[in-house]
Scaffold this active site. Structure first.
Site, PDB file in Angstrom:
ATOM      1  N   LYS A 115     -12.629 -24.644   2.449  1.00  0.00           N
ATOM      2  CA  LYS A 115     -13.863 -25.543   2.378  1.00  0.00           C
ATOM      3  C   LYS A 115     -14.115 -24.537   3.904  1.00  0.00           C
ATOM      4  O   LYS A 115     -13.301 -23.973   4.125  1.00  0.00           O
ATOM      5  CB  LYS A 115     -13.214 -27.340   3.023  1.00  0.00           C
ATOM      6  CG  LYS A 115     -13.092 -28.173   1.719  1.00  0.00           C
ATOM      7  CD  LYS A 115     -12.896 -29.419   2.310  1.00  0.00           C
ATOM      8  CE  LYS A 115     -12.827 -30.298   1.063  1.00  0.00           C
ATOM      9  NZ  LYS A 115     -12.428 -31.578   1.470  1.00  0.00           N
ATOM     10  N   SER A 116     -15.644 -24.655   3.528  1.00  0.00           N
ATOM     11  CA  SER A 116     -16.003 -23.592   5.093  1.00  0.00           C
ATOM     12  C   SER A 116     -16.021 -25.321   6.072  1.00  0.00           C
ATOM     13  O   SER A 116     -17.108 -26.141   5.938  1.00  0.00           O
ATOM     14  CB  SER A 116     -17.613 -23.424   4.207  1.00  0.00           C
ATOM     15  OG  SER A 116     -18.539 -23.210   5.641  1.00  0.00           O
ATOM     16  N   TYR A 117     -16.328 -24.406   7.121  1.00  0.00           N
ATOM     17  CA  TYR A 117     -16.367 -25.290   8.371  1.00  0.00           C
ATOM     18  C   TYR A 117     -18.121 -24.893   9.411  1.00  0.00           C
ATOM     19  O   TYR A 117     -17.884 -25.021  10.439  1.00  0.00           O
ATOM     20  CB  TYR A 117     -14.977 -25.582   9.354  1.00  0.00           C
ATOM     21  CG  TYR A 117     -14.050 -26.257   8.199  1.00  0.00           C
ATOM     22  CD1 TYR A 117     -13.425 -27.534   8.757  1.00  0.00           C
ATOM     23  CD2 TYR A 117     -13.737 -25.567   7.366  1.00  0.00           C
ATOM     24  CE1 TYR A 117     -12.725 -28.302   7.345  1.00  0.00           C
ATOM     25  CE2 TYR A 117     -12.011 -26.237   6.685  1.00  0.00           C
ATOM     26  CZ  TYR A 117     -11.971 -27.565   6.924  1.00  0.00           C
ATOM     27  OH  TYR A 117     -11.063 -27.785   6.214  1.00  0.00           O
TER      28      TYR A 117
ATOM     29  N   TYR B 290      -1.696  -9.776  16.411  1.00  0.00           N
ATOM     30  CA  TYR B 290      -1.621  -8.443  15.408  1.00  0.00           C
ATOM     31  C   TYR B 290      -2.817  -7.731  14.913  1.00  0.00           C
ATOM     32  O   TYR B 290      -3.001  -6.086  15.350  1.00  0.00           O
ATOM     33  CB  TYR B 290      -1.883  -9.160  13.451  1.00  0.00           C
ATOM     34  CG  TYR B 290      -2.286  -7.931  12.745  1.00  0.00           C
ATOM     35  CD1 TYR B 290      -1.392  -7.324  12.042  1.00  0.00           C
ATOM     36  CD2 TYR B 290      -3.447  -7.754  11.544  1.00  0.00           C
ATOM     37  CE1 TYR B 290      -1.771  -5.886  11.589  1.00  0.00           C
ATOM     38  CE2 TYR B 290      -4.112  -7.221  10.445  1.00  0.00           C
ATOM     39  CZ  TYR B 290      -3.202  -5.785  10.939  1.00  0.00           C
ATOM     40  OH  TYR B 290      -3.358  -5.121   9.646  1.00  0.00           O
TER      41      TYR B 290
ATOM     42  N   ASN C  95       6.649  -2.798  17.256  1.00  0.00           N
ATOM     43  CA  ASN C  95       6.511  -2.632  16.099  1.00  0.00           C
ATOM     44  C   ASN C  95       4.588  -1.699  15.356  1.00  0.00           C
ATOM     45  O   ASN C  95       4.755  -0.731  15.162  1.00  0.00           O
ATOM     46  CB  ASN C  95       6.501  -3.347  14.690  1.00  0.00           C
ATOM     47  CG  ASN C  95       7.154  -3.256  13.600  1.00  0.00           C
ATOM     48  OD1 ASN C  95       7.960  -2.442  13.491  1.00  0.00           O
ATOM     49  ND2 ASN C  95       6.377  -3.705  12.750  1.00  0.00           N
TER      50      ASN C  95
ATOM     51  N   SER D 287       1.968  -6.715   9.631  1.00  0.00           N
ATOM     52  CA  SER D 287       0.653  -7.228   8.790  1.00  0.00           C
ATOM     53  C   SER D 287       0.574  -8.703   8.565  1.00  0.00           C
ATOM     54  O   SER D 287      -0.336  -8.963   8.492  1.00  0.00           O
ATOM     55  CB  SER D 287       0.759  -6.657   7.649  1.00  0.00           C
ATOM     56  OG  SER D 287       1.138  -7.078   6.657  1.00  0.00           O
TER      57      SER D 287
ATOM     58  N   LYS E  68       4.730  -9.655  -1.023  1.00  0.00           N
ATOM     59  CA  LYS E  68       4.598  -9.992   0.543  1.00  0.00           C
ATOM     60  C   LYS E  68       3.813 -11.723   0.981  1.00  0.00           C
ATOM     61  O   LYS E  68       3.537 -12.157   2.227  1.00  0.00           O
ATOM     62  CB  LYS E  68       2.886  -9.930   0.542  1.00  0.00           C
ATOM     63  CG  LYS E  68       3.086  -8.255   1.110  1.00  0.00           C
ATOM     64  CD  LYS E  68       1.166  -8.031  -0.273  1.00  0.00           C
ATOM     65  CE  LYS E  68       0.120  -7.754   1.796  1.00  0.00           C
ATOM     66  NZ  LYS E  68       1.561  -7.347   2.816  1.00  0.00           N
TER      67      LYS E  68
ATOM     68  N   ARG F 251     -16.193 -11.916   2.174  1.00  0.00           N
ATOM     69  CA  ARG F 251     -14.513 -10.603   2.712  1.00  0.00           C
ATOM     70  C   ARG F 251     -15.198  -8.849   1.704  1.00  0.00           C
ATOM     71  O   ARG F 251     -15.850  -9.462   0.170  1.00  0.00           O
ATOM     72  CB  ARG F 251     -13.123 -10.889   2.199  1.00  0.00           C
ATOM     73  CG  ARG F 251     -12.818 -12.021   2.864  1.00  0.00           C
ATOM     74  CD  ARG F 251     -12.534 -11.554   4.142  1.00  0.00           C
ATOM     75  NE  ARG F 251     -11.890 -12.525   5.283  1.00  0.00           N
ATOM     76  CZ  ARG F 251     -12.101 -13.493   5.708  1.00  0.00           C
ATOM     77  NH1 ARG F 251     -13.539 -13.836   5.496  1.00  0.00           N
ATOM     78  NH2 ARG F 251     -11.433 -14.949   6.259  1.00  0.00           N
TER      79      ARG F 251
ATOM     80  N   SER G 278      -7.224  -1.721  10.706  1.00  0.00           N
ATOM     81  CA  SER G 278      -7.184  -2.815  10.137  1.00  0.00           C
ATOM     82  C   SER G 278      -8.662  -3.085  10.461  1.00  0.00           C
ATOM     83  O   SER G 278      -9.266  -3.152  12.089  1.00  0.00           O
ATOM     84  CB  SER G 278      -6.499  -3.790  10.442  1.00  0.00           C
ATOM     85  OG  SER G 278      -6.189  -5.486  10.728  1.00  0.00           O
TER      86      SER G 278
ATOM     87  N   ILE H   6       0.730  -0.957   0.241  1.00  0.00           N
ATOM     88  CA  ILE H   6       0.019   0.047   0.247  1.00  0.00           C
ATOM     89  C   ILE H   6       1.123   1.272  -0.018  1.00  0.00           C
ATOM     90  O   ILE H   6       0.386   1.896  -0.817  1.00  0.00           O
ATOM     91  CB  ILE H   6      -0.850   0.154   1.242  1.00  0.00           C
ATOM     92  CG1 ILE H   6      -2.333  -1.046   1.237  1.00  0.00           C
ATOM     93  CG2 ILE H   6      -2.132   1.271   1.327  1.00  0.00           C
ATOM     94  CD1 ILE H   6      -2.870  -1.205   2.300  1.00  0.00           C
TER      95      ILE H   6
END
Length: 322
Positions: free
Chosen positions: A202-204, A141, A91, A78, A178, A215, A115, A12
């Site tokens: 996969k979804s849980y 984080y 940091n 990050s 990154k 997202r 964030s 960024i």
């Protein structure tokens, strides 16, 4: 009067330097920790005054007193999987406090990266107008970012303009260095080139299909536009979400990569590492009314348009630097 951009060789930060150059600004001081990485490539097409290593910079900061218009603080650890909290504290928290205090003492504007990880699992929503004291981040984080947001709220001595941005899932050019923290778009593009398919988790969780985790994906060029808006409106201060306001699924994202490559989607669903499952967010979506109330009217890239620009104009052109 110079502009300091910490993390200026990173993803960024280097895009912000491009934006500043496009505004005609070359009086830029870049702070980063390039070390043995390839991040220096992000600087080759930029114009700036000087580069400082992160570890050396604070010792030089006093010499810049009275000569700084803005500090744009994008530098941080990050990694959402970083386990050394003392490192995160030094940091992401203490370093940021030092820069805030410098700006307050020298009447310089301060723009910094918070964030969306501060929202934790989203049980309290994603509204930047709500009380941040009740938020429960899921990793160190996110908590290190939350610590600073809480500290900043309590300060009576503040920079004349102080703006924090809760970045949601940012993607775009210059993120090439990154590693594992780069966007799914970058990893997906590379996977298509190598194997012809994209792998998604996969979804849980009941109610979410495989690849149906969502997202708020925001293109880095929109990040730059919003930061420019803040610099042009110095009367605005506060803590703001920075996403698009529209949640999309990882499956949508994968399909957008294939469409940008003019290929039919070929998506494989794989097991999520067990270490990630307890801390995994299934839904994020920025509430953007607060920024709009301050007068920001620029439309955001749609996921399809942002991915198309990124894939066709950068990734497919040998990872072109923006």
């Amino acid at each position: 009067m110079s502009i300091i951009v910490t993390g200026g060789a990173g993803f960024i930060g280097s895009c912000i330097v491009r934006m500043l150059n496009d505004m005609g600004r070359e009086d830029i001081i870049i702070v980063d920790n390039i070390a043995s990485t390839e991040k220096w490539r992000n600087l080759r097409n930029k114009k700036y005054l000087q580069y400082y290593n992160r570890s050396d910079f604070l010792a030089e900061l006093a010499k810049l007193a009275g000569d700084v218009q803005y500090v744009i603080h994008m530098g941080a650890c990050s990694s959402t999987t970083e386990l050394d909290f003392d490192y995160l504290n030094r940091n992401n928290f203490n370093y940021t406090k030092t820069l805030w205090n410098f700006c307050a003492q020298n009447h310089a504007g301060f723009i910094y990266a918070s964030s969306a990880a501060t929202y934790g699992g989203g049980e309290f929503g994603f509204d930047d107008r709500d009380d941040i004291r009740r938020l429960m981040p899921l990793n160190g984080y996110g908590y290190s970012k939350q610590m600073f947001d809480l500290w900043a709220q309590k300060q009576t001595c503040a920079p004349p303009q102080h703006v924090g941005f809760k970045f949601f899932n940012v993607y775009g050019p210059n993120e090439y260095f990154k590693g594992s923290m780069a966007s799914v778009i970058l990893h997906g593009f590379c996977s298509v080139q190598e194997t012809g398919k994209i792998k998604l988790f996969k979804s849980y969780r009941q109610g979410y299909e495989d690849g149906g985790q969502t997202r708020d994906f925001v293109y880095v060029k929109d990040i730059c536009k919003v930061i420019r808006f803040m610099m042009e409106n110095p009367q605005v201060s506060g803590l703001f979400n920075l996403g698009t306001g529209k949640a999309r699924t990882f499956h949508d994202l994968g399909c957008a990569v294939f469409r940008a490559l003019e290929q039919e989607p070929n998506i494989e669903f794989v097991e999520m590492p067990e270490s990630l499952r307890p801390k995994y967010q299934y839904f994020t979506e920025a509430t953007m009314d607060k920024l709009a109330a301050e007068g920001y009217r620029e439309p955001f890239y749609s996921l399809e348009d942002g991915v198309k620009d990124y894939v066709q104009n950068y990734l497919a052109k040998d990872f072109l630097i923006y």
